[in-house]
Design a protein around this motif. Structure first.
Motif, PDB file in Angstrom:
ATOM      1  N   VAL A 175     -13.689 -21.006  24.702  1.00 38.42           N
ATOM      2  CA  VAL A 175     -13.665 -19.839  23.829  1.00 38.42           C
ATOM      3  C   VAL A 175     -12.230 -19.598  23.370  1.00 38.42           C
ATOM      4  CG1 VAL A 175     -15.698 -18.827  24.957  1.00 38.42           C
ATOM      5  CG2 VAL A 175     -13.421 -18.191  25.750  1.00 38.42           C
ATOM      6  N   ASP A 176     -12.087 -18.791  22.326  1.00 46.01           N
ATOM      7  CA  ASP A 176     -10.752 -18.533  21.772  1.00 46.01           C
ATOM      8  C   ASP A 176      -9.889 -17.688  22.695  1.00 46.01           C
ATOM      9  OD1 ASP A 176     -11.487 -19.995  19.568  1.00 46.01           O
ATOM     10  OD2 ASP A 176     -11.910 -18.245  18.320  1.00 46.01           O
ATOM     11  N   GLY A 177     -10.502 -16.869  23.512  1.00 46.49           N
ATOM     12  CA  GLY A 177      -9.750 -16.037  24.446  1.00 46.49           C
ATOM     13  C   GLY A 177     -10.691 -15.095  25.173  1.00 46.49           C
ATOM     14  N   MET A 193     -29.839  -0.063  35.854  1.00 48.10           N
ATOM     15  CA  MET A 193     -28.460  -0.075  36.320  1.00 48.10           C
ATOM     16  C   MET A 193     -27.540  -0.571  35.215  1.00 48.10           C
ATOM     17  SD  MET A 193     -28.618  -3.376  38.876  1.00 48.10           S
ATOM     18  CE  MET A 193     -26.886  -3.548  39.127  1.00 48.10           C
ATOM     19  N   ALA A 194     -26.268  -0.297  35.384  1.00 47.38           N
ATOM     20  CA  ALA A 194     -25.284  -0.756  34.410  1.00 47.38           C
ATOM     21  C   ALA A 194     -25.119  -2.259  34.529  1.00 47.38           C
ATOM     22  CB  ALA A 194     -23.956  -0.061  34.664  1.00 47.38           C
ATOM     23  N   ASN A 195     -24.722  -2.881  33.449  1.00 47.67           N
ATOM     24  CA  ASN A 195     -24.484  -4.324  33.423  1.00 47.67           C
ATOM     25  C   ASN A 195     -23.011  -4.582  33.197  1.00 47.67           C
ATOM     26  OD1 ASN A 195     -27.173  -5.637  33.491  1.00 47.67           O
ATOM     27  ND2 ASN A 195     -27.523  -4.288  31.748  1.00 47.67           N
ATOM     28  N   GLU A 196     -22.477  -5.576  33.908  1.00 46.52           N
ATOM     29  CA  GLU A 196     -21.086  -5.974  33.701  1.00 46.52           C
ATOM     30  C   GLU A 196     -21.060  -7.265  32.900  1.00 46.52           C
ATOM     31  OE1 GLU A 196     -18.083  -4.409  36.967  1.00 46.52           O
ATOM     32  OE2 GLU A 196     -19.403  -5.990  37.716  1.00 46.52           O
ATOM     33  N   PHE A 197     -20.214  -7.287  31.881  1.00 41.66           N
ATOM     34  CA  PHE A 197     -20.096  -8.437  31.005  1.00 41.66           C
ATOM     35  C   PHE A 197     -18.642  -8.857  30.894  1.00 41.66           C
ATOM     36  CE2 PHE A 197     -23.958  -6.366  29.683  1.00 41.66           C
ATOM     37  CZ  PHE A 197     -24.818  -7.423  29.447  1.00 41.66           C
ATOM     38  N   LEU A 198     -18.418 -10.174  30.920  1.00 39.44           N
ATOM     39  CA  LEU A 198     -17.121 -10.728  30.580  1.00 39.44           C
ATOM     40  C   LEU A 198     -17.121 -10.875  29.065  1.00 39.44           C
ATOM     41  CD1 LEU A 198     -14.412 -12.074  31.435  1.00 39.44           C
ATOM     42  CD2 LEU A 198     -15.636 -14.253  31.277  1.00 39.44           C
ATOM     43  N   THR A 199     -16.136 -10.296  28.412  1.00 42.80           N
ATOM     44  CA  THR A 199     -16.092 -10.384  26.955  1.00 42.80           C
ATOM     45  C   THR A 199     -15.077 -11.446  26.546  1.00 42.80           C
ATOM     46  OG1 THR A 199     -14.451  -8.628  26.727  1.00 42.80           O
ATOM     47  CG2 THR A 199     -16.764  -7.968  26.702  1.00 42.80           C
ATOM     48  N   PHE A 200     -15.418 -12.160  25.481  1.00 44.10           N
ATOM     49  CA  PHE A 200     -14.540 -13.201  24.963  1.00 44.10           C
ATOM     50  C   PHE A 200     -14.626 -13.218  23.450  1.00 44.10           C
ATOM     51  CE2 PHE A 200     -18.600 -15.228  25.931  1.00 44.10           C
ATOM     52  CZ  PHE A 200     -18.879 -15.953  24.778  1.00 44.10           C
ATOM     53  N   ARG A 201     -13.619 -13.856  22.850  1.00 42.65           N
ATOM     54  CA  ARG A 201     -13.536 -13.932  21.397  1.00 42.65           C
ATOM     55  C   ARG A 201     -13.844 -15.336  20.895  1.00 42.65           C
ATOM     56  NH1 ARG A 201      -9.181 -12.199  23.092  1.00 42.65           N
ATOM     57  NH2 ARG A 201      -7.858 -13.824  22.225  1.00 42.65           N
ATOM     58  N   LEU A 202     -14.558 -15.363  19.779  1.00 44.86           N
ATOM     59  CA  LEU A 202     -14.768 -16.580  18.995  1.00 44.86           C
ATOM     60  C   LEU A 202     -14.540 -16.168  17.552  1.00 44.86           C
ATOM     61  CD1 LEU A 202     -18.054 -18.125  20.459  1.00 44.86           C
ATOM     62  CD2 LEU A 202     -15.746 -19.044  20.674  1.00 44.86           C
ATOM     63  N   ARG A 246     -21.363 -22.831  15.074  1.00 42.42           N
ATOM     64  CA  ARG A 246     -20.985 -23.164  13.697  1.00 42.42           C
ATOM     65  C   ARG A 246     -19.995 -22.144  13.113  1.00 42.42           C
ATOM     66  NH1 ARG A 246     -26.395 -24.748  13.972  1.00 42.42           N
ATOM     67  NH2 ARG A 246     -27.289 -22.926  12.970  1.00 42.42           N
ATOM     68  N   LEU A 247     -18.931 -21.897  13.851  1.00 44.40           N
ATOM     69  CA  LEU A 247     -17.906 -20.935  13.425  1.00 44.40           C
ATOM     70  C   LEU A 247     -16.648 -21.619  12.913  1.00 44.40           C
ATOM     71  CD1 LEU A 247     -18.268 -18.349  16.327  1.00 44.40           C
ATOM     72  CD2 LEU A 247     -19.126 -18.151  13.990  1.00 44.40           C
ATOM     73  N   GLY A 248     -16.760 -22.859  12.542  1.00 40.22           N
ATOM     74  CA  GLY A 248     -15.599 -23.571  12.003  1.00 40.22           C
ATOM     75  C   GLY A 248     -14.885 -24.378  13.071  1.00 40.22           C
ATOM     76  N   THR A 249     -13.828 -25.025  12.661  1.00 42.07           N
ATOM     77  CA  THR A 249     -13.062 -25.883  13.552  1.00 42.07           C
ATOM     78  C   THR A 249     -12.265 -25.047  14.539  1.00 42.07           C
ATOM     79  OG1 THR A 249     -12.769 -27.276  11.618  1.00 42.07           O
ATOM     80  CG2 THR A 249     -11.574 -27.901  13.580  1.00 42.07           C
ATOM     81  N   ALA A 250     -12.260 -25.497  15.760  1.00 42.74           N
ATOM     82  CA  ALA A 250     -11.514 -24.792  16.805  1.00 42.74           C
ATOM     83  C   ALA A 250     -10.061 -25.265  16.807  1.00 42.74           C
ATOM     84  CB  ALA A 250     -12.150 -25.052  18.156  1.00 42.74           C
ATOM     85  N   ASP A 251      -9.156 -24.318  16.861  1.00 40.96           N
ATOM     86  CA  ASP A 251      -7.739 -24.623  17.053  1.00 40.96           C
ATOM     87  C   ASP A 251      -7.414 -24.269  18.493  1.00 40.96           C
ATOM     88  OD1 ASP A 251      -7.212 -25.394  14.412  1.00 40.96           O
ATOM     89  OD2 ASP A 251      -7.028 -23.297  13.805  1.00 40.96           O
TER      90      ASP A 251
END
Length: 170
Positions: free
Chosen positions: A108-110, A21-30, A82-87
Motif C-alpha cells: 500500500v502507499d502508506g 461492538m465497535a470494530n477496529e480497522f487499520l487504515t491505509f492509503r492507495l 486498477r489505480l494506476g502504476t505504483a511508485d
C-alpha cells in the motif's frame, strides 16, 4: 486473544459484528483514497523490501518474500484495484496479513492509523449496479470529514481470481 474470541462469538451468533461492538480497522492509503481492513487480520507492518518475482504470476502479485522461514505472497493493491502504476518510495509499506490461516502481504502507499468505528459510523456499500464491483467492500466508514472504504480482505483474498485461500474455508 480474548477480543478475537469475543468477535468470533458475536459474528457466529449474529452474522454481523457492527450491531454489537465497535470494530477496529487499520487504515491505509492507495492513491487519494483511504481504506480500512480489520485489525485482527493484520500480523505486522513492514517497509517495502526486495521481492522475488514469480514467472507467469498475475500482474498484481509482485512476488514473494521470505518472512522468518515462511514464503509470503505479496499483492500490490494499487494494481489489483486498477489505480494506476505504483511508485515505491520510503512511505510504501507491506501489511502482512493472516487471512484464513494463510500469511500474505499487501503493498500500500502508506499506513495511516488504527481507528475504532462505532456502528453508527459504518454505512452499507452504495449500490452501483454492474458498473462497479463492490463485492469486496464491507461498507464505508466515516470519521469526522474522512471517508474510509472498508475492505473485506478475506473475501478479496479468497476470490477465484486471487486464488490465495482455499475456497472450502468458509
Amino acid at each position: 486473544m480474548m477480543q478475537e474470541q469475543a468477535a468470533n462469538i458475536v459474528t457466529e451468533s449474529s452474522g454481523s459484528i457492527t450491531s454489537h461492538m465497535a470494530n477496529e480497522f487499520l487504515t491505509f492509503r492507495l492513491g487519494g483514497e483511504e481504506y480500512g481492513i480489520e485489525i485482527l487480520k493484520v500480523q505486522e507492518i513492514r517497509g517495502y523490501d526486495s521481492i522475488t518475482q514469480i514467472a507467469n504470476a498475475p500482474e498484481f502479485i509482485k512476488g514473494v518474500v521470505n518472512l522468518r522461514g515462511i514464503i509470503v505472497p505479496i499483492i500490490d493493491m494499487r494494481i489489483k484495484f486498477r489505480l494506476g502504476t505504483a511508485d515505491y518510495d520510503r512511505f510504501t509499506v507491506v501489511i502482512i496479513l493472516n487471512v484464513a490461516g494463510r500469511v500474505m502481504g499487501i503493498v500500500v502507499d502508506g499506513v495511516s492509523d488504527v481507528l475504532t468505528l462505532e456502528a453508527e459510523q459504518m454505512h452499507p456499500t452504495p449500490e452501483f449496479g454492474s458498473v462497479i464491483d463492490t463485492e469486496y467492500i464491507m461498507g464505508l466508514g466515516t470519521v469526522e470529514e474522512r471517508m474510509l472504504i472498508l475492505i473485506d480482505i478475506e473475501k478479496l483474498m479468497g476470490s477465484s481470481e486471487m486464488g490465495l485461500i482455499d475456497q472450502t474455508i468458509n
